[in-house]
Structure formats: C-alpha cells, structure tokens
Design an enzyme around this catalytic site. Structure first.
Site, PDB file in Angstrom:
ATOM      1  N   LYS A 192       0.848  -1.204   0.000  1.00 45.00           N
ATOM      2  CA  LYS A 192       0.000   0.000   0.000  1.00 45.00           C
ATOM      3  C   LYS A 192       0.885   1.256   0.000  1.00 45.00           C
ATOM      4  CE  LYS A 192      -3.649  -2.359  -0.201  1.00 45.00           C
ATOM      5  NZ  LYS A 192      -4.665  -2.955   0.642  1.00 45.00           N
TER       6      LYS A 192
HETATM    7  C1  LIG Z   1      -5.826  -3.839   0.818  1.00 42.89           C
HETATM    8  C2  LIG Z   1      -7.259  -3.513   0.890  1.00 42.89           C
HETATM    9  C3  LIG Z   1      -8.062  -3.895   1.989  1.00 42.89           C
HETATM   10  C4  LIG Z   1      -7.587  -4.831   3.056  1.00 42.89           C
HETATM   11  O1  LIG Z   1      -6.427  -4.511   3.726  1.00 42.89           O
HETATM   12  P1  LIG Z   1      -5.602  -5.660   4.466  1.00 42.89           P
HETATM   13  O2  LIG Z   1      -4.625  -4.891   5.288  1.00 42.89           O
HETATM   14  O3  LIG Z   1      -4.955  -6.499   3.423  1.00 42.89           O
HETATM   15  O4  LIG Z   1      -6.542  -6.437   5.324  1.00 42.89           O
HETATM   16  C5  LIG Z   1      -9.370  -3.455   2.033  1.00 42.89           C
HETATM   17  N1  LIG Z   1      -9.905  -2.707   1.058  1.00 42.89           N
HETATM   18  C6  LIG Z   1      -9.179  -2.342  -0.028  1.00 42.89           C
HETATM   19  C7  LIG Z   1      -9.824  -1.494  -1.078  1.00 42.89           C
HETATM   20  C8  LIG Z   1      -7.849  -2.742  -0.152  1.00 42.89           C
HETATM   21  O5  LIG Z   1      -7.149  -2.379  -1.240  1.00 42.89           O
END
Ligand SMILES: *Cc1c(COP(=O)(O)O)cnc(C)c1O
Length: 386
Positions: A192
């Site tokens: 991210k």
């Molecule tokens: C990555 C993501 C999540 C979940 O995050 P995690 O930390 O992997 O649980 C939720 N919503 C969106 C849109 C994402 O891109």
C-alpha cells in the site's frame, strides 16, 4: 536497466534503511512489542498528518473496516451499499457482520462508486454507504455525503488505497481522503502507499464517542482492565510495525509524488493511442497536475479497447514486465456474494471494466528507463496485434 517489479519494496527500504533499522532496534531494546510507545507516537503523528481527531491503529485493513462497522449501531439485515468493483475485503466484512451487502455499479472514468447507482439502491433498510477510494483516487465524497445526510446514513470510507490523497470540495475546501465520512479505514499492507513490513491497519474518525467505542472494540471490548462492556476483537498494530510506519510517514508525500510522476510519464506515452484510455477523465483536475495531490496512484490502470488483454499480459510477462488485472471478476458474480436481487443490466460498467483494465508497475522507485521500456513494449505489442 534495473529489473522491473510491480512494487519495489527493497529499493524503497534501502534509501531509509538507517532510520528504519534504528526504529526497529529501539523496539527490540525495550521489548515493548505490544502497545509500545511507538504505537502511540505513530498514532499521534498520523492524526497530525491527516488532520483528523482520532486514529485507532489495528492489525490490518480488513479488521479496520470490520471494527469501524462494529462501532456503528448497525443490526443484522441492515443494508450497506458498496462498490461492485473493488477488493473483496470491503464486501466480506459487511457479510461477516450479518449486514446485507448491496453492490452497485461504478463510474467508468474514476472507477469509483456511482452516485446515481447509490441513489437507486437506497431502501428503508439502508444504513450505510462504503465508498472505496479505488486505485488512489477519492470517490465523489461531496455527493455521497449529501445523499447520506438526506437519508440519515453512515459513510465509512475504505481508504486502503488512497492514504495521502486530497479531496477538493466544490467550494475549494480540501480534506484528506479518509477524514470526510463518519469513519474510515486504511491498510498498511506492505504494497500500500504507506506500507509496513507485515500487516497493519487503522481507523480514523473525528467523532469522540465513536473513537472511544472503537478503542474498546479493538481490545476485547475492554474500557477498564478485565471489564468487558461490548463484544470486541483482538486487533493490534504491533510496535515493530508502528516503528516502521513512523519512520516512513515523513516520506509519504514524497512517495505519492513519485507515483504521480510515474503516472505522468506513462500518460504522456499513452495519451494519444486509439486503443488505450489513460486514467484521466477524472472530474476536477485529472489527478496529475504538478500542484494537485488528489490522486496518489496506488495503481496505474489503463482501459484497453480492441486489444487481446490476456495476450498482452503474457507478452509483458515474457519481457520481464509484471502487470496485474485489478479486478478480473465483479463482486456481484463472486460465488460468496451472489444475490438474487442483482440484475446484470445494473452493472454495465463493472462488467465492461473487468474485461478492459490492466494495471502496470507502479511504485516509488520506477525510473525513466523502466517506464520507457514498459510503454514501448505495450505500444509495440498493441500496434502489431490490433
Ligand atoms: C488492501 C485492501 C483492503 C484490506 O487490507 P488488508 O490490510 O490487506 O486487510 C481493504 N480494502 C481495499 C480497497 C484494499 O485495497
């Protein structure tokens, strides 16, 4: 030319290695692995960065969404409207809490939840809207907040992909993505825009009472030691991850700028190609002007017309260029989330996007040679195969 990666976490780490290593070493020295001072410090620094009253750190972005919803007074069977074109976590937590997910179509230009589709989906049972700021660009929050106000609905922003993005209201006022709705969630998954070196997440809100409830829910529903007032979960950001995040937070704006620069270079190469639609058409400023920080390009996603996408993916991979298809199947067609209420004609955009989209390498370390090679490889393939 350096090897091309979808996300280059190692190159990014090497530039801040000393600071990150020292931060981690400090946790190891003090052995405060859980709820150490680094967690509180990161929380405060993120509150300042976002301009939000409360950040509640937790274990991952999926938990963050779930806990955000647990903090609102939603009951089984309440309907929650969200986008059909997103990562499954968004709809998963709605279903897990025995709320009723109501998937709606998205806008073909922004890829974000379609405001008219939200209006059409509202029933007396609707209690919340979950806009996802997909690929790093904020959903149409002004319109969404207006709808929510008119129908007395909660707005929960899924900000997993857009931390650091700014939203501009029609009166010129700006706000950080994730600080506009009643509550928001984010993820610090390594890839991210603000990623840690494991799992991590956080919830944001400006509502004091909600923040208090959420702080209890993340910690077994405890507000006083061994007094359990509500059913909670165990969802913590560990101190080592908080130390990494606190070392990276001061670089977030620079990282997002590097992503925008890469997007601008891609756009310059693709913008006039008849088979390619670049990720513009975005309402206000197209997201890539120098002074604008509205798009943080978690993904750089093209739409292809008259191109055999699978063949292009294969060709890119054979040439050492990773790429991704986010997302290949609309959520309303996933086995777990099918529902008799959905009609195919209600999803013309997602049904089309899943066939057309391709996401190219996007990260903070892309250089001009790599982008030149990627764009030339894409264009040469399309020109000789369509
Ligand atoms: C990555 C993501 C999540 C979940 O995050 P995690 O930390 O992997 O649980 C939720 N919503 C969106 C849109 C994402 O891109």
């Amino acid at each position: 030319m350096k090897n091309i990666q979808m996300v280059d976490l190692k190159g990014q780490y090497q530039k801040i290695k000393d600071v990150v290593d020292a931060s981690i070493a400090q946790v190891l020295d003090t052995t405060a692995y859980i709820n150490g001072p680094q967690v509180h410090q990161f929380q405060k620094n993120l509150e300042t960065y976002l301009g939000v009253k409360h950040v509640i750190p937790c274990a991952n972005g999926t938990d963050a969404l779930q806990i955000a919803m647990m903090g609102l007074d939603l009951k089984p069977g309440d309907e929650v409207i969200t986008a059909d074109f997103t990562f499954a976590a968004t709809v998963e937590v709605i279903a897990l809490l025995q709320l009723t997910p109501v998937l709606v179509d998205v806008d073909p230009n922004s890829f974000n939840i379609d405001v008219e589709a939200i209006k059409k989906a509202i029933t007396p049972k609707t209690k919340a809207i979950v806009p996802v700021h997909l690929f790093g660009y904020c959903a149409n929050m002004e319109a969404i907040m207006e709808i929510a106000e008119a129908h007395n609905l909660y707005v929960i922003e899924d900000n997993a992909q857009a931390i650091g993005a700014t939203y501009t209201f029609s009166d010129g006022r700006k706000a950080q993505a994730g600080t506009i709705g009643h509550v928001a969630s984010t993820s610090f998954f390594p890839s991210k825009n603000l990623g840690c070196y494991g799992d991590g997440g956080a919830i944001f809100t400006n509502d004091d009472a909600l923040a208090h409830r959420l702080r209890g829910i993340v910690n077994h529903g405890m507000y006083e030691r061994y007094h359990h007032d509500v059913v909670g979960v165990n969802s913590r950001l560990d101190s080592i991850q908080a130390a990494v995040l606190d070392a990276k937070l001061p670089h977030l704006d620079t990282y997002n700028q590097a992503r925008r620069n890469a997007a601008r270079a891609y756009n310059a190469a693709f913008k006039d190609h008849k088979n390619i639609t670049i990720p513009s058409g975005i309402d206000t400023c197209k997201g890539i002007c120098d002074t604008c920080d509205c798009h943080v390009f978690h993904q750089y996603t093209l739409k292809l017309k008259g191109v055999d996408r699978d063949a292009l993916v294969k060709h890119l991979n054979e040439n050492g260029i990773p790429c991704g298809v986010y997302y290949p199947i609309p959520l309303h067609l996933q086995k777990a989330y099918k529902d008799a209420r959905y009609k195919e004609e209600d999803f013309p955009v997602t049904n089309q996007l899943v066939k057309e989209v391709i996401s190219l390498p996007m990260h903070t370390e892309l250089d001009a040679d790599q982008i030149e090679f990627i764009t030339a490889t894409v264009i040469n393939f399309i020109n000789s195969n369509s």
